[in-house]
Design a protein around this motif. Structure first.
Motif, PDB file in Angstrom:
ATOM      1  N   ARG A 531       0.840  -1.194   0.000  1.00  0.00           N
ATOM      2  CA  ARG A 531       0.000   0.000   0.000  1.00  0.00           C
ATOM      3  C   ARG A 531       0.883   1.255   0.000  1.00  0.00           C
ATOM      4  N   LYS A 534       2.479   1.690  -3.293  1.00  0.00           N
ATOM      5  CA  LYS A 534       1.481   2.140  -4.271  1.00  0.00           C
ATOM      6  C   LYS A 534       1.281   3.653  -4.089  1.00  0.00           C
ATOM      7  N   GLU A 538       2.442   6.312  -6.703  1.00  0.00           N
ATOM      8  CA  GLU A 538       1.377   7.142  -7.308  1.00  0.00           C
ATOM      9  C   GLU A 538       1.722   8.621  -7.120  1.00  0.00           C
TER      10      GLU A 538
END
Ligand code: ATP
Length: 747
Positions: A531, A534, A538
């Motif tokens: 997570r 990510k 991102e």
């Protein structure tokens, strides 16, 4: 017509609301000195966003608010409203009328309102710049500033011309673009620095994620491998279980049979006859021994009797021959002598009477026997004959006893022979039974070994089954519940037993894989890391896109700046050429001849390398070295008719005013502003020049609306409306006069 109305309230000397309507091309504002006419010009500056208090003759916002008189209270705020007719869309907004309003409060706070909506100063300035209107500049000429353009520096003139040529909006856009470019470049740097900051973290996370992915891959491999292993194992366990359940029955049955057979054979070996026969044989052999002994005794006796008989026979013979004398032979004498010596020796050691008595008894017996033998030998022949007879009788008895013994012996031997034969027969059947027992025992042993092997195999199977269950639990923990579908593994287990070795090899491989999977997990809480990775990537991608966008906008800003620069440059030079032409015309008109012109010149000045726009206070300290850079400006050259003058400095006050007006009008002619406000620009003009001025004004009013503050009657006569300003009780008051009336009033 662009200007419609001006409303002043509380601004400077206008304590009460004053409303000026501009329905004519030329409006004149007239009135005595100090009545507040110039305050109207300043009201224009104010509402158009002027930020210089100096140009409104004040020091701060408060100075612009009506300060009160003994009879009138001071105002808390000053407001000016200017209404534009926007039907020709001079202002780029979709309204027929545009009302600008500015309010200043005593605390210095300003409000800018466009059509009732409060806006930023920047918005107002931008809106006006697009219509070639500014708070200051060529279209608002303050009192006494008519010749400002002449006394300004070439650079200042250039700025004025740029404004007048409507380049301000482009300059404003250019400056704005440059500011945006700087901001954009800063943003690029900031975003790049942000990216650099998060890069190590992303790199670290990426490694973690790669590790996790590697782990996931390994998990996948492990899952496949597990399924194959478990399927093979379960097949093996099933077949082994079936095999072991079946095998145990036969051997156990056989074991029971063997026990029965052994018991039967053992009975055969434990037969009593054999024992009895042996005892009987032993008994018979004992009998033969005693018979032999008896026989030997009888034979000895027979021998002795035989000897006695021969001795008696000789004695009888001898007796018969030597009937009368008895003599001792030398050997007999030696015999006596030896016997006496023996007895003597025996008696000599005797201390006991009993022993002595025994010796004496022996002596007596010896003598007695000797004498008897001497005497017997010399006894009567009859006695000896009787003795012979006795011996013969005894001999016959012995012979008959010997016969009987011989019979008994042969009977015994015969018996033994029979019994031995029987014993031999018995022995052979027992041997067969023993042999059978040995075979059975060996078979039993084999079966027991087999059973024991079987039991070991069952134990092993149980252990394998337990291990299988444990393995399954562990597998679920390691690779998830999917592993429970191991039966679906795409492999065929042909012979579990044969592939057992292979399976054990697989087991080792499985263990190694498990260790790798566990290591790859390495205590990382994969969900959180994934997570976080990510989110971080991102964000990084977002920042990368941001940089891309910023770079794109930097490129387009640069090209816009370049474009605007070129546009300004071109328009400026074109404009200057046009103004130059118009200047000549107006100048000729004003002076009745002569020449006048403007041109762009370059002056060398020292300045900072970077544009001032990029500096802030901090930057100034570390500003780069100064360098010389050419700077553009506007030079003005005039030649009066019939006069030889060198430079503007030599012009009279009136000449300066006329030259300035000629230039101002030339400028306004080239790029007419919507309106022009001239505050006593005509103050220095004589009558003749005032007329010329009036003509030019009328000419100018065709392209721009004019608001003229004047004391000049000629000028007044050209106006469509006159606004009279008077000061009553310290406050300015307004009265409008119609054109004709005005002309009259002016004259
Ligand atoms: P002239 O014809 O001499 O140029 P004018 O009509 O242009 O004069 P202004 O300069 O517009 O006159 O007006 C000046 C007057 O305005 C002065 O009398 C001054 O006292 C007054 N005034 C200026 N500021 C204020 C203020 N804040 N409150 C009240 N009166 C003010």
């Amino acid at each position: 017509m662009y200007l419609k109305e001006l409303e002043i309230l509380g601004f400077k000397s206008f304590a009460k609301k004053a409303n000026l309507k501009f329905n004519f091309p030329i409006s004149a504002i007239v009135g005595p000195n100090g009545s507040g006419k110039s305050n109207i010009a300043e009201a224009f500056r104010f509402v158009l966003g002027e930020q210089s208090f100096k140009s409104m003759r004040g020091k701060r916002g408060e100075d612009l608010i009506f300060s009160g008189t003994p009879t009138l209270p001071r105002q808390s705020r000053a407001s000016v409203k200017l209404v534009f007719d926007n039907s020709r869309k001079i202002l780029p907004v979709d309204f027929e009328d545009v009302t600008l309003e500015r309010i200043v409060h005593r605390d210095g706070i300003n409000q800018y309102i466009i059509n009732g909506s409060e806006v930023r100063l920047k918005d107002l300035i931008e809106l006006l710049a697009s219509a070639n209107i500014g708070s200051s500049g060529h279209h608002i000429i303050s009192q006494g500033e008519a010749d400002r353009i002449l006394s300004s520096s070439p650079k200042e003139r250039k700025t004025m011309l740029e404004d007048a040529l409507g380049l301000k909006i482009f300059q404003y856009k250019k400056v704005e673009s440059e500011r945006k470019l700087i901001k954009t470049e800063e943003n690029i740097k900031q975003v790049q620095s942000l990216r650099r900051e998060i890069a190590p973290h992303i790199k670290f996370l990426k490694k973690q994620v790669e590790k996790i992915e590697e782990g996931e891959k390994l998990k996948g491999t492990l899952l496949t491998f597990y399924k194959e292993y478990l399927k093979t194992e379960t097949e093996y366990l099933k077949s082994k279980k079936a095999e072991l359940g079946k095998n145990i029955d036969g051997p156990q049955k056989r074991l029971r049979e063997i026990a029965t057979e052994i018991a039967a054979a053992e009975k055969l070996t434990q037969n009593q006859t054999h024992h009895d026969l042996t005892i009987k044989i032993k008994d018979l052999e004992n009998q033969i021994s005693s018979i032999t002994k008896e026989k030997e005794d009888l034979l000895k006796e027979d021998g002795r009797i035989e000897g006695q008989l021969s001795s008696l026979t000789r004695l009888i013979e001898k007796q018969k021959a030597e009937d009368k004398s008895v003599s001792l032979t030398k050997s007999e004498l030696n015999e006596i002598k030896n016997k006496i010596e023996d007895l003597d020796k025996e008696s000599a050691g005797a201390s006991d009477v009993a022993i002595l008595r025994e010796v004496v008894k022996k002596i007596i017996n010896f003598v007695k026997e000797f004498l008897i033998s001497k005497i017997a030998g010399h006894g009567p022949v009859d006695e000896m004959q009787a003795e012979v007879e006795k011996c013969r009788e005894r001999k016959e008895e012995i012979n008959s006893a010997l016969d009987s013994i011989k019979n008994r012996e042969s009977f015994c031997r015969e018996e033994i022979k029979n019994l031995r034969q029987k014993l031999d027969q018995d022995k052979s059947s027992s041997l067969a039974a023993e042999k059978k027992i040995v075979t059975l025992m060996s078979e039993k042993n084999d079966i027991q070994q087999e059973i024991s092997k079987h039991s070991i195999a069952i134990d092993t199977l149980n252990r394998d089954e337990t291990a299988f269950k444990q393995e399954l639990t562990e597998a679920v923990v390691l690779v998830g519940r999917e592993v429970l579908n191991y039966e679906s593994a795409p492999i065929s287990v042909e012979s579990p037993e044969i592939s057992r070795e292979e399976q054990l090899e697989k087991r080792k491989k499985l263990e190694r894989l498990k260790i790798r999977v566990e290591e790859s997990a390495g205590g990382v809480v994969s969900e959180d890391v994934l997570r976080e990775y990510k989110d971080a990537s991102e964000r990084d991608e977002f920042l990368a896109r941001e940089i891309e966008d910023l770079e794109k906008s930097s490129i387009s800003l640069k090209s816009l700046i370049e474009e605007l620069g070129q546009k300004i440059e071109t328009k400026f030079h074109e404009g200057v050429a046009k103004i130059n032409n118009e200047f000549q015309k107006f100048f000729e008109l004003m002076f009745g001849g002569g020449t006048a012109g403007i041109k762009v010149i370059k002056t060398e000045i020292r300045r900072r390398k970077e544009t001032d726009l990029s500096f802030d206070e901090g930057d100034l300290e570390s500003a780069p070295e100064e360098e010389e850079e050419p700077e553009e400006g506007i030079d003005i050259k005039v030649n009066l008719p019939r006069k030889k003058i060198n430079g503007l400095m030599m012009l009279s006050g009136g000449e300066r005013a006329l030259t300035s007006i000629a230039l101002l009008f030339a400028i306004s002619q080239v790029n007419p502003p919507p309106f022009i406000i001239l505050d006593e620009t005509d103050a220095a003009l004589d009558e003749a020049n005032s007329r010329k001025y009036g003509d030019m004004i009328e000419n100018l009013s065709k392209s721009s609306q004019l608001i003229l503050i004047t004391h000049n009657r000629e000028t007044m006569s050209r106006a469509g409306v006159l606004y009279g300003v008077t000061m009553i009780g310290g406050a300015s008051q307004l009265l409008s006069v119609a054109f004709d009336e005005g002309t009259q009033w002016a004259k």
